[in-house]
Design an enzyme around this catalytic site. Structure first.
Site, PDB file in Angstrom:
ATOM      1  N   ARG A  16     -59.545 -50.230  81.943  1.00  0.00           N
ATOM      2  CA  ARG A  16     -60.379 -49.657  83.006  1.00  0.00           C
ATOM      3  C   ARG A  16     -59.777 -48.402  83.635  1.00  0.00           C
ATOM      4  O   ARG A  16     -60.441 -47.686  84.367  1.00  0.00           O
ATOM      5  CB  ARG A  16     -60.644 -50.729  84.086  1.00  0.00           C
ATOM      6  CG  ARG A  16     -61.572 -51.838  83.606  1.00  0.00           C
ATOM      7  CD  ARG A  16     -61.519 -53.073  84.491  1.00  0.00           C
ATOM      8  NE  ARG A  16     -60.350 -53.909  84.192  1.00  0.00           N
ATOM      9  CZ  ARG A  16     -60.075 -55.067  84.800  1.00  0.00           C
ATOM     10  NH1 ARG A  16     -60.879 -55.508  85.767  1.00  0.00           N
ATOM     11  NH2 ARG A  16     -59.006 -55.755  84.469  1.00  0.00           N
ATOM     12  N   ASN A 174     -58.502 -65.124  93.544  1.00  0.00           N
ATOM     13  CA  ASN A 174     -57.149 -65.314  93.036  1.00  0.00           C
ATOM     14  C   ASN A 174     -56.417 -63.973  93.008  1.00  0.00           C
ATOM     15  O   ASN A 174     -56.918 -63.004  92.461  1.00  0.00           O
ATOM     16  CB  ASN A 174     -57.283 -65.882  91.610  1.00  0.00           C
ATOM     17  CG  ASN A 174     -55.970 -65.902  90.851  1.00  0.00           C
ATOM     18  OD1 ASN A 174     -54.912 -65.954  91.448  1.00  0.00           O
ATOM     19  ND2 ASN A 174     -56.084 -65.863  89.518  1.00  0.00           N
ATOM     20  N   ARG A 338     -36.511 -22.072  92.022  1.00  0.00           N
ATOM     21  CA  ARG A 338     -36.576 -22.825  90.767  1.00  0.00           C
ATOM     22  C   ARG A 338     -35.266 -23.555  90.513  1.00  0.00           C
ATOM     23  O   ARG A 338     -34.285 -23.330  91.207  1.00  0.00           O
ATOM     24  CB  ARG A 338     -36.932 -21.859  89.634  1.00  0.00           C
ATOM     25  CG  ARG A 338     -38.378 -21.351  89.759  1.00  0.00           C
ATOM     26  CD  ARG A 338     -38.655 -20.248  88.776  1.00  0.00           C
ATOM     27  NE  ARG A 338     -38.260 -20.645  87.429  1.00  0.00           N
ATOM     28  CZ  ARG A 338     -37.999 -19.789  86.456  1.00  0.00           C
ATOM     29  NH1 ARG A 338     -38.079 -18.492  86.658  1.00  0.00           N
ATOM     30  NH2 ARG A 338     -37.642 -20.237  85.258  1.00  0.00           N
ATOM     31  N   SER A 410     -33.536  -1.128  98.104  1.00  0.00           N
ATOM     32  CA  SER A 410     -34.842  -1.589  97.615  1.00  0.00           C
ATOM     33  C   SER A 410     -35.133  -1.047  96.218  1.00  0.00           C
ATOM     34  O   SER A 410     -34.652   0.014  95.842  1.00  0.00           O
ATOM     35  CB  SER A 410     -35.943  -1.103  98.558  1.00  0.00           C
ATOM     36  OG  SER A 410     -35.732  -1.654  99.822  1.00  0.00           O
TER      37      SER A 410
HETATM   38  C1  UD1 Z   1     -56.449 -61.355  86.728  1.00  0.00           C
HETATM   39  C2  UD1 Z   1     -56.871 -62.811  86.842  1.00  0.00           C
HETATM   40  C3  UD1 Z   1     -57.869 -62.993  87.984  1.00  0.00           C
HETATM   41  C4  UD1 Z   1     -57.288 -62.426  89.278  1.00  0.00           C
HETATM   42  C5  UD1 Z   1     -56.789 -60.994  89.082  1.00  0.00           C
HETATM   43  C6  UD1 Z   1     -56.013 -60.558  90.304  1.00  0.00           C
HETATM   44  C7  UD1 Z   1     -56.803 -63.669  84.559  1.00  0.00           C
HETATM   45  C8  UD1 Z   1     -57.586 -64.066  83.362  1.00  0.00           C
HETATM   46  N1  UD1 Z   1     -57.480 -63.227  85.595  1.00  0.00           N
HETATM   47  O1  UD1 Z   1     -57.613 -60.606  86.350  1.00  0.00           O
HETATM   48  O2  UD1 Z   1     -58.184 -64.350  88.168  1.00  0.00           O
HETATM   49  O3  UD1 Z   1     -58.271 -62.476  90.295  1.00  0.00           O
HETATM   50  O4  UD1 Z   1     -55.898 -60.905  87.957  1.00  0.00           O
HETATM   51  O5  UD1 Z   1     -55.602 -59.235  90.215  1.00  0.00           O
HETATM   52  O6  UD1 Z   1     -55.602 -63.815  84.567  1.00  0.00           O
HETATM   53  N2  UD1 Z   1     -51.818 -58.800  80.660  1.00  0.00           N
HETATM   54  C9  UD1 Z   1     -50.935 -59.013  79.617  1.00  0.00           C
HETATM   55  N3  UD1 Z   1     -51.411 -59.482  78.445  1.00  0.00           N
HETATM   56  C10 UD1 Z   1     -52.720 -59.760  78.227  1.00  0.00           C
HETATM   57  C11 UD1 Z   1     -53.622 -59.525  79.303  1.00  0.00           C
HETATM   58  C12 UD1 Z   1     -53.133 -59.055  80.505  1.00  0.00           C
HETATM   59  O7  UD1 Z   1     -49.731 -58.795  79.757  1.00  0.00           O
HETATM   60  O8  UD1 Z   1     -53.060 -60.186  77.137  1.00  0.00           O
HETATM   61  C13 UD1 Z   1     -51.278 -58.293  81.930  1.00  0.00           C
HETATM   62  C14 UD1 Z   1     -51.835 -56.951  82.300  1.00  0.00           C
HETATM   63  O9  UD1 Z   1     -51.025 -55.920  81.810  1.00  0.00           O
HETATM   64  C15 UD1 Z   1     -51.839 -57.002  83.825  1.00  0.00           C
HETATM   65  C16 UD1 Z   1     -51.961 -58.474  84.145  1.00  0.00           C
HETATM   66  O10 UD1 Z   1     -51.652 -59.176  82.954  1.00  0.00           O
HETATM   67  O11 UD1 Z   1     -50.634 -56.509  84.368  1.00  0.00           O
HETATM   68  C17 UD1 Z   1     -53.345 -58.864  84.636  1.00  0.00           C
HETATM   69  O12 UD1 Z   1     -54.303 -58.519  83.662  1.00  0.00           O
HETATM   70  P1  UD1 Z   1     -55.684 -57.879  84.059  1.00  0.00           P
HETATM   71  O13 UD1 Z   1     -56.441 -57.575  82.826  1.00  0.00           O
HETATM   72  O14 UD1 Z   1     -55.484 -56.796  85.020  1.00  0.00           O
HETATM   73  O15 UD1 Z   1     -56.361 -59.137  84.782  1.00  0.00           O
HETATM   74  P2  UD1 Z   1     -57.575 -59.109  85.800  1.00  0.00           P
HETATM   75  O16 UD1 Z   1     -58.838 -58.883  85.089  1.00  0.00           O
HETATM   76  O17 UD1 Z   1     -57.256 -58.189  86.901  1.00  0.00           O
HETATM   77 CA    CA Z   2     -55.592 -56.773  87.350  1.00  0.00          CA
END
Ligand code: UD1
Ligand code: CA
Length: 465
Positions: A16, A174, A338, A410
């Protein structure tokens, strides 16, 4: 802290954000987003911190090179639950509480995490296997909704895309910050499925797994939703930047720095400023910058990675980068310093003067329209308007040396390598190509001719022809 470890999720791309840069590396007030949750965590001194990386993992690991963290790789991004599964690998055998948080919550503070741990470990009540931080949002869209039963106990978290019409209306969401008992976590994480709108392993499903099996789930509702907000797009990124900037400005103001208009002042969290310094609107101070006390930083000045001594004035619209300046210097307006500019106490750099990789001694001045590059200038030197160090011969750069108290008239060109001795004078309009001994005068000037009546004669010729 004993029996306490953390997993930070940072493997996602951050679709996003619509960016080639991984989300957690987008800068917030001068530091990559991921830096902030890691800093907040370090104030709790966990036994271990595991960062789960995947998308652009070399870059993410690089950004955390100086941190005491270990890394786990999630090769393909199959959801937050799967990310935690990967993060558990380096924690094999660990007993205690695991704090799970995302790399995209830069506004989280150590104080909140401490309060959360205390809440999770509170005595008396049955020890929960999972605790989560929730928040109330007027517009909860995008977040997982916290579902409670008739008794008010948390029974599930349902993702936005999986909510039915009624669940969509729930305002409690959450935050994505959890504390989970390590044994329950390793067993529970294997029970997650992918039957959901996104076909991913959802970490929040752990809540319903715990609730169904009769284990305790507890929720701490945070009163400042901004602090636990996740950054998913650039609108939220701008909000995070604004909040972080305000925190830095508040800290500076409370320590004795005047900020005329905080809404229009951009100072990184890495900047240090002394007491009674006044910052005017439109100023940007970034990177590792130190500004002494009793300085005035006027409108529109940009200062990056620099040191400015006390009682100095940076006049409007000056751009300063990787510069070291002593006490009581006056720079600008419209000056450009600089990398490698080294100015001693009392130096004055005026409008439209550019200084690069040059040293200027105590009290020396270049007040108007000059280029000073690769120069070593003594103290008490006056550089006249329009002076240029011709430091580049098309192949390499050469040094110009100017001794103490020399006077550069100058419109002088100093063709480097060249040396002007102590107390020497350079006449206006001179092109200096040879070394000037101390106390000498050097001057290159064509004879001046005055032809009286020249203009009238020219006009007469024209009217005849
Ligand atoms: C997540 C929560 C949601 C919560 C929200 C709060 C889940 C499914 N949903 O949604 O309930 O309200 O956070 O901000 O957990 N990431 C990985 N590997 C993956 C997917 C994600 O490392 O396969 C990491 C992302 O880099 C990120 C974090 O997990 O830092 C959260 O992922 P993101 O896709 O932002 O979750 P949300 O849709 O925000
Ligand atoms: Ca998130």
């Amino acid at each position: 802290m004993k029996n306490f470890a953390a997993i930070v999720l940072a493997a996602g791309k951050g679709t996003r954000m619509k960016s080639a840069l991984p989300k957690v590396l987008h800068p917030v007030a001068g530091a990559p987003m991921i830096d902030y949750p890691i800093s907040a965590l370090s104030s709790l001194a966990p036994e271990r911190v595991v960062v789960v990386v995947g998308y652009c993992r070399d870059e993410v690991q690089g950004a955390l090179a100086s941190r005491r963290v270990s890394f786990a790789v999630q090769a393909s991004q199959r959801g937050t639950g799967h990310a935690v599964l990967c993060g558990l690998n380096p924690l094999a055998g660990f007993k205690g509480d695991v704090l799970i948080l995302s790399g995209d919550v830069p506004l989280i503070t150590g104080a909140t995490l401490k309060a959360f741990l205390k809440f999770h470990r509170r005595r008396g009540a049955k020890r929960p296997v999972v605790s989560l931080i929730t928040m109330m949002l007027a517009n909860p869209s995008g977040y997982g909704r916290v579902v409670r039963n008739e008794d008010g106990a948390v029974v599930a978290v349902v993702e936005d895309k999986d909510c039915d019409v009624e669940q969509k209306k729930i305002n409690e969401v959450n935050s994505g910050i959890y504390l989970v008992d390590a044994d329950f976590l390793s067993a529970g994480i294997k029970k997650l499925g992918t039957k959901n709108a996104q076909g991913e392993y959802y970490l929040p499903d752990l809540i319903s797994i715990a609730a169904r099996s009769g284990h305790g789930v507890s929720a701490l509702t945070h009163l400042d939703p901004q602090e636990v907000m996740g950054i998913n797009n650039r609108v939220e990124l701008a909000t995070a930047n604004r909040v972080m900037r305000m925190r830095t400005l508040n800290r500076l103001m409370l320590s004795g720095v005047s900020v005329v208009d905080p809404e229009a002042t951009y100072i990184d969290s890495t900047v240090k400023i002394g007491m009674d310094t006044v910052i005017h609107p439109g100023v940007h101070i970034t990177g590792k910058t130190f500004i002494g006390s009793r300085c005035s930083i006027e409108a529109g000045a940009m200062i990056h990675d620099s040191i400015i001594g006390e009682a100095s004035t940076i006049k409007a619209y000056s751009v300063i980068e990787s510069t070291k300046a002593g006490k009581a210097v006056v720079i600008g307006p419209f000056a450009r310093l600089r990398p490698g500019a080294r100015l001693s106490e009392g130096v004055r750099i005026g409008n439209f003067v550019e200084v690069k990789k040059s040293v200027m001694g105590k009290g020396s001045k270049a007040n108007h329209l000059s280029y000073i590059g690769d120069a070593v200038i003594g103290s008490g030197v006056n550089i006249g308007a329009g002076t240029i160090t011709c430091n580049y011969d098309g192949v390499s750069k050469h040094l110009t040396r100017i001794g103490d108290r020399a006077f550069i008239g100058s419109d002088t060109q100093l063709v480097a390598p060249v040396k002007v001795g102590k107390g020497a004078y350079v006449g206006s309009g001179t092109t200096v190509t040879r070394n000037v001994p101390p106390g000498a005068l050097v001057i290159t000037r064509a004879d001046e001719r005055v032809i009286e009546g020249w203009a009238d004669k020219k006009m007469m010729k024209k009217s005849k022809g």
